[in-house]
Design an enzyme around this catalytic site. Sequence first.
Site, PDB file in Angstrom:
ATOM      1  N   TYR A 133       0.826  -1.212   0.000  1.00 55.19           N
ATOM      2  CA  TYR A 133       0.000   0.000   0.000  1.00 55.19           C
ATOM      3  C   TYR A 133       0.858   1.259   0.000  1.00 55.19           C
ATOM      4  O   TYR A 133       0.451   2.293  -0.521  1.00 55.19           O
ATOM      5  CB  TYR A 133      -0.892   0.032   1.247  1.00 55.19           C
ATOM      6  CG  TYR A 133      -2.235  -0.618   1.071  1.00 55.19           C
ATOM      7  CD1 TYR A 133      -2.343  -1.974   0.813  1.00 55.19           C
ATOM      8  CD2 TYR A 133      -3.402   0.136   1.174  1.00 55.19           C
ATOM      9  CE1 TYR A 133      -3.577  -2.572   0.672  1.00 55.19           C
ATOM     10  CE2 TYR A 133      -4.642  -0.459   1.033  1.00 55.19           C
ATOM     11  CZ  TYR A 133      -4.729  -1.810   0.787  1.00 55.19           C
ATOM     12  OH  TYR A 133      -5.956  -2.389   0.645  1.00 55.19           O
ATOM     13  N   LYS A 170       2.716 -15.297   2.582  1.00 58.52           N
ATOM     14  CA  LYS A 170       2.952 -16.022   1.328  1.00 58.52           C
ATOM     15  C   LYS A 170       4.450 -16.316   1.267  1.00 58.52           C
ATOM     16  O   LYS A 170       5.154 -15.948   0.317  1.00 58.52           O
ATOM     17  CB  LYS A 170       2.466 -15.161   0.146  1.00 58.52           C
ATOM     18  CG  LYS A 170       2.447 -15.874  -1.205  1.00 58.52           C
ATOM     19  CD  LYS A 170       1.361 -16.927  -1.341  1.00 58.52           C
ATOM     20  CE  LYS A 170       1.508 -17.668  -2.662  1.00 58.52           C
ATOM     21  NZ  LYS A 170       0.635 -18.847  -2.773  1.00 58.52           N
ATOM     22  N   ASP A 211      -3.372 -18.136   0.427  1.00 65.79           N
ATOM     23  CA  ASP A 211      -4.359 -18.808  -0.438  1.00 65.79           C
ATOM     24  C   ASP A 211      -5.099 -19.886   0.352  1.00 65.79           C
ATOM     25  O   ASP A 211      -6.323 -20.007   0.288  1.00 65.79           O
ATOM     26  CB  ASP A 211      -3.691 -19.376  -1.701  1.00 65.79           C
ATOM     27  CG  ASP A 211      -2.435 -20.201  -1.428  1.00 65.79           C
ATOM     28  OD1 ASP A 211      -1.945 -20.209  -0.276  1.00 65.79           O
ATOM     29  OD2 ASP A 211      -1.929 -20.846  -2.368  1.00 65.79           O
ATOM     30  N   ASP A 257      -6.638  -6.870   3.961  1.00 71.79           N
ATOM     31  CA  ASP A 257      -7.718  -6.185   3.242  1.00 71.79           C
ATOM     32  C   ASP A 257      -8.646  -7.222   2.607  1.00 71.79           C
ATOM     33  O   ASP A 257      -9.866  -7.166   2.751  1.00 71.79           O
ATOM     34  CB  ASP A 257      -7.105  -5.281   2.160  1.00 71.79           C
ATOM     35  CG  ASP A 257      -8.170  -4.584   1.324  1.00 71.79           C
ATOM     36  OD1 ASP A 257      -9.143  -4.088   1.907  1.00 71.79           O
ATOM     37  OD2 ASP A 257      -8.017  -4.558   0.081  1.00 71.79           O
ATOM     38  N   ASP A 273     -12.652  -8.757   4.095  1.00 67.79           N
ATOM     39  CA  ASP A 273     -13.909  -8.720   3.326  1.00 67.79           C
ATOM     40  C   ASP A 273     -14.515 -10.119   3.252  1.00 67.79           C
ATOM     41  O   ASP A 273     -15.725 -10.299   3.391  1.00 67.79           O
ATOM     42  CB  ASP A 273     -13.672  -8.210   1.889  1.00 67.79           C
ATOM     43  CG  ASP A 273     -13.909  -6.707   1.757  1.00 67.79           C
ATOM     44  OD1 ASP A 273     -13.642  -5.983   2.732  1.00 67.79           O
ATOM     45  OD2 ASP A 273     -14.360  -6.264   0.677  1.00 67.79           O
TER      46      ASP A 273
HETATM   47  C1  IPM Z   1     -10.577  -1.020   3.565  1.00 72.41           C
HETATM   48  C2  IPM Z   1     -10.767  -0.425   2.203  1.00 72.41           C
HETATM   49  C3  IPM Z   1      -9.598   0.513   1.919  1.00 72.41           C
HETATM   50  C4  IPM Z   1      -8.320  -0.310   1.941  1.00 72.41           C
HETATM   51  C5  IPM Z   1      -9.704   1.304   0.612  1.00 72.41           C
HETATM   52  C6  IPM Z   1     -11.006   2.083   0.544  1.00 72.41           C
HETATM   53  C7  IPM Z   1      -8.533   2.208   0.392  1.00 72.41           C
HETATM   54  O1  IPM Z   1     -10.886  -1.422   1.254  1.00 72.41           O
HETATM   55  O2  IPM Z   1     -10.506  -0.263   4.556  1.00 72.41           O
HETATM   56  O3  IPM Z   1     -10.503  -2.244   3.667  1.00 72.41           O
HETATM   57  O4  IPM Z   1      -7.950  -0.921   0.933  1.00 72.41           O
HETATM   58  O5  IPM Z   1      -7.687  -0.356   2.992  1.00 72.41           O
HETATM   59 MG    MG Z   2     -10.992  -3.376   2.055  1.00 70.39          MG
END
Ligand code: IPM
Ligand code: MG
Length: 361
Positions: A138, A194, A226, A250, A254
Site C-alpha cells: 500500500y 505467502k 491462499d 484487506d 472482506d
Molecule cells: C478497507 C478499504 C480501503 C483499503 C480502501 C477504501 C482504500 O478497502 O478499509 O478495507 O484498501 O484499505
Molecule cells: Mg478493504
Amino acid sequence: MRIAVLPGDGIGPEIVVQAVKVLEVLRREGLPLELEYAPIGGAGYDASGDPLPDATLNLAQQSDAVLLGAVGGYQYDALPRLLRPEQGLLRIRKGLNLFANLRPAQLYPELANASPLRLEVVSGLDIMILRELTGDIYFGQPRGIRTLDNGERQGFDTMVYSESEISRVAHVGFQIAMKRAGENGVGKVCSVDKANVLDTSMLWREIVTEVAKEYPSVELSHMYVDNAAMQLVRAPKQFDVILTGNIFGDILSDEASMLTGSIGMLPSASLDANNKGLYEPCHGSAPDIAGKNIANPLATILSLAMMMRYTFARVDIAQRIEFSVRKTLQRGLRTADIAEAGMKKIGTDAMGDAVVAAMLN
Ligand code: IPM
Ligand code: MG
C-alpha cells in the site's frame, strides 16, 4: 473525550448520524464528549481540493479518537490517484500511525440465517483479524507506471516490511490473543503470509516466530494466504486471531465479513501504539444506495463500542452498545441487507432510533 467526526462520502454521512445519536445519549447522561466535524475523502476534495485537508488531519491529531463513515464516489473516479477519496483514508491512517487494524468477525445468533454458509459452519463464530495498516504494498516505494524501451507501459508497486513494523503488530496480535483467552485459556494466533513465494513474507514469518517466544501461553501457527482464504469458508471456527499484512488483511477481512451475514455489521478499530484510534465500519461508501435511507448503520454503531473499549477503556459502555444492538436484532428489526422473511424491514434512521431506544430501557 474529544472525538473527531469525519462522515466522508456516500452513505458515510447518514450512518454517522445514527452513531452520533448514540453518543448524544451518552453525553446527556454525563459522559464528557466533545464532537468536532471535518471533511475527508471526496468531501475533503470538494471542500478544499484535498482528500485529507490539513485542518482535518490536525483535528484528528488533536482528538482522542476519530469516528469515520466511509469515503469514495463515482464522481471522483476519474481523478488522478493522489486526489482520489481513498487517499484521504490511507493518509490519515499513516498520518496518525494507526498500524494495528482490528476487524472482528462475530456471528450474532440473531443473524445466523443471514450467512450464506451453513449454520453449523458459522454458529458461534468469533474471530479477530488483525491487519497491519501502515506498511506493505500500500505504501511501498518505488511505484508507478513507466514506459519501457519498447514503448509498452508497465505498472509496478513494492511490497515491503521492516522488522520493526512486523514485530510491533505481532506484539499486538499476541496480546489480543491473550486477552481473548482470559486467565487460563489458550489463545491462538494464525499468522498469514505467502512465505513460499515472497521474501517480504519470509521475513514476516521469521519475526513473528521470534516475537511469539515472549508469549508462551499463545499458540502460533502459520498459513499461506491462499490456504487461509479457503479455510475461512471451509472451517472458519478453527481461527482465533488472524495476524496478517496490509494487503492480505484487506482481502481476508472482506471475505470474513460475509461469514457473519453482511458486511454491514462489521466494525473496525485502527490503533496507534497508545490506543488512540480511528473507528470506522469495514464497508465502503456504497454510492449506489447513498441518500436512500436504506444503509445499515450497525457497523458504525458497533465501531463506537470498539472506541469505548480500546481508546477510552470503558468496557461497560462498549457492552451496553453491543447489547443494545443485539436487543434491536432480537426485536426482529432489520435493514435491507440483513432482512429475512417475517422480519420488519426498516431504514437507516429507524435503525439508529431503535438502538437508542434499546439503550434507554
Ligand atoms: C478497507 C478499504 C480501503 C483499503 C480502501 C477504501 C482504500 O478497502 O478499509 O478495507 O484498501 O484499505
Ligand atoms: Mg478493504
